[in-house]
Design a protein around this motif. Structure first.
Motif, PDB file in Angstrom:
ATOM      1  N   UNK A  75       0.228 -87.558 -41.288  1.00  0.00           N
ATOM      2  CA  UNK A  75       0.457 -87.244 -39.867  1.00  0.00           C
ATOM      3  C   UNK A  75      -0.725 -87.763 -39.047  1.00  0.00           C
ATOM      4  N   UNK A  76      -0.449 -88.313 -37.870  1.00  0.00           N
ATOM      5  CA  UNK A  76      -1.520 -88.829 -37.016  1.00  0.00           C
ATOM      6  C   UNK A  76      -2.373 -87.703 -36.452  1.00  0.00           C
ATOM      7  N   UNK A  77      -3.701 -87.943 -36.377  1.00  0.00           N
ATOM      8  CA  UNK A  77      -4.602 -86.952 -35.781  1.00  0.00           C
ATOM      9  C   UNK A  77      -4.195 -86.647 -34.342  1.00  0.00           C
ATOM     10  N   UNK A  78      -3.770 -87.693 -33.624  1.00  0.00           N
ATOM     11  CA  UNK A  78      -3.358 -87.505 -32.238  1.00  0.00           C
ATOM     12  C   UNK A  78      -2.178 -86.554 -32.108  1.00  0.00           C
ATOM     13  N   UNK A  95      -1.438 -84.156 -34.381  1.00  0.00           N
ATOM     14  CA  UNK A  95      -1.936 -82.827 -34.755  1.00  0.00           C
ATOM     15  C   UNK A  95      -2.683 -82.188 -33.592  1.00  0.00           C
TER      16      UNK A  95
END
Ligand SMILES: Cc1cc2nc3c(=O)[nH]c(=O)nc-3n(C[C@H](O)[C@H](O)[C@H](O)COP(=O)(O)OP(=O)(O)OC[C@H]3O[C@@H](n4cnc5c(N)ncnc54)[C@H](O)[C@@H]3O)c2cc1C
Ligand code: FES
Lengths: 382, 105
Positions: B93-96, B98
């Protein structure tokens, strides 16, 4: 069946493996290391892999400064034909308020006295060091180019391999269940694979050191505390230094493999052996890191996990002999920074146990300091 | 054109004995066998020393193959070779995402 040994090392993390290697190197003939699971299964294999000299107390500055010098030539010393992935591309420590600026200048004073090449940098200079850094709200930072990274699995493997070649016996999947005494003195350990007798026993068992101490009637103030961490997918080299903010309680570094490793200290964490991963951590970590290093928002998280810090009341490690139980030694309580000091600690503990000369003021690290109130409170921890 | 084919064939030949078991981390069967031969038959250890199973698929592809190798060497039945812990998230999953406020693509 009872075995005998000259020295028993409890714990197969970096500290136990480094201590066992140095004991054998100094001539101890029959060293047995006992590890409950596999090597580096504890904090060592779960850590952030960062190494830095930029600390706020003399005990921590000394151990880390000299350990980093030893990491530089560790592969040769241990005749390791793999790489321990040691790299020195610095640590950038961010200051977000006046109190931190003041503390950092105090730290720099101490570091310079000890020959640590750290320096103050303005927000603009910080952005030259890490171009994708968001400097909003930043008052300044300190930077030390000698700080960096080392692979904990490989470093432990290197120590364990060298120890084995010198005759150390490593028992994995074997747990120490009791410590044995003869009068006041240590006599050996009971394990899930039988009794081992030895005149010297050292606990390099992280937080479990407290439990081990209780078995011989001493209270060693080490407490487990969960710390969570994650790694992203690997990408092209983008960031050299570790970026750390005590204000946000976070650290983040791109490791040689390409992934970004980042972790967060939660002040509300309960002190116990829980190592579950939480969704809450992922969200908080993501929010904070994408503020400080916005470009990372495009990176995908591949894995998250957790490990235990072995905390002491002053966040400084406990090293040395346990006066109440002759023959019993402790190297624990690393409070989240034990990996980077392992080269010196392993050497120092072996020297202390074998009654050799050593160059460090060992009493400074003894746990008797908690009774005398002579603490070294480390201000610079996440 | 002919030259092209030629060098291709050469490359093919050089890689003939190379079987990639962990596709995410590009680790070969030969490398894994080398470590197993050194006595490292613990999947947890192999993972940490070779990075097998540390890629985005978290070992979904490679773990069954490695387990088979370990079982063959140790003589243990497949079911008795201990597995590694599966770490969240189940899919990258992308940090952005999350952090909130962004859609994954
Ligand atoms: C998330 C996280 C990030 C960190 N980041 C960093 C960092 O960037 N830099 C740094 O320097 N440090 C860092 N640390 C701290 C570092 O990991 C530890 O201080 C260091 O690894 C300590 O090593 P150790 O050998 O003392 O302990 P451990 O690696 O925990 O080893 C202790 C071993 O003892 C074994 N054991 C326990 N009880 C028994 C028993 N009864 N019988 C037999 N064996 C037993 C355990 O199984 C374990 O393997 C971090 C820690 C965590 C959790
Ligand atoms: S194939 Fe090994 S981790 Fe994906």
């Amino acid at each position: 069946m009872t075995k005998t040994a000259e020295a028993i090392v409890i714990g197969g993390g970096i500290i136990g493996c480094a201590t066992a290697y140095n004991l054998a190197k100094l001539g101890c003939k029959n060293v047995v290391l006992v590890e409950e699971k596999y090597l580096a299964s504890g904090a060592t294999g779960r850590c952030g892999a960062g190494v830095r000299m930029q600390w706020g107390t003399e005990p921590n500055c000394l151990l880390s400064r000299d350990s980093i010098r030893m990491f530089e030539s560790l592969e040769e010393e241990l005749e390791y034909n793999d790489s321990i992935e040691f790299k020195q591309s610095g640590y950038l420590l961010l200051a977000y308020n006046e109190k931190m600026v003041e503390q950092f200048h105090k730290n720099l004073g101490l570091q310079h006295k000890l020959g640590i090449p750290s320096r103050w940098v303005t927000p603009e200079e910080a952005r030259e060091i890490v171009p994708h850094l968001n400097i909003q709200g930043l008052h300044g930072a300190t930077f030390c180019e000698k700080d960096g990274h080392c692979n904990p699995f490989k470093a432990t493997d290197a120590y364990a391999g060298a120890a084995k070649r010198l005759g150390v016996e490593i028992l994995t999947y074997t747990r120490v269940t009791n410590l044995l005494k003869y009068g006041d003195k240590i006599k050996g350990v009971e394990t899930t694979a039988g009794t081992i007798e030895a005149p010297m026993v050292i606990s390099c068992a992280g937080s479990y050191t407290r439990e081990l101490g209780r078995m011989v009637g001493v209270d060693i103030p080490v407490y487990p505390e969960r710390h969570q961490i994650l790694v992203t997918e690997p990408v092209e080299p983008l960031q050299g230094p570790m970026v750390m903010s005590f204000y946000h309680g976070i650290y983040c570094q791109q490791v040689p493999h390409g992934g970004f490793v980042m972790g967060l200290g939660d002040p509300n964490e309960i002190k116990d052996y829980n190592t579950d991963s939480t969704w809450h951590f992922m969200q908080e970590m993501a929010a904070k890191i994408t503020f400080i290093l916005p470009v990372l928002k495009e990176l995908r998280v591949v894995r998250q996990w957790a490990g235990l810090y072995d905390l002491t009341p002053d966040k400084t490690q406990i090293l040395g002999a346990v006066a109440e139980v002759p023959g019993f030694y402790v190297a624990a309580g690393f409070s989240g920074h034990g990996f980077m000091v392992a080269p010196v600690v392993g050497k120092l503990m072996a020297e202390v146990m074998l009654g050799k000369e050593h160059e460090y003021p060992i009493d400074m690290y003894g746990f008797q300091r908690f009774a005398s109130g002579n603490l070294y409170v480390e201000p610079s921890v996440v | 054109m002919a030259e092209c084919d030629c060098s291709n064939q050469k490359e093919q030949k050089e890689r003939k004995d190379v079987t990639v078991v962990c596709r995410c981390e590009d680790i070969t069967l030969e490398k894994i066998r080398e470590y197993i031969d050194k006595g490292i038959t613990d999947l947890e250890q192999l993972k940490r020393l070779l990075r097998v199973g540390m890629g985005p698929c978290q070992g979904r592809t490679c773990t069954p193959l490695i387990i088979r190798e370990i079982a063959a060497v140790t003589g243990k039945p497949l079911s008795e070779v201990p597995l590694t812990t599966f770490r969240p998230p189940t899919a990258p999953v992308k940090l952005g995402v999350l952090a909130g406020g962004e859609c994954d693509d």
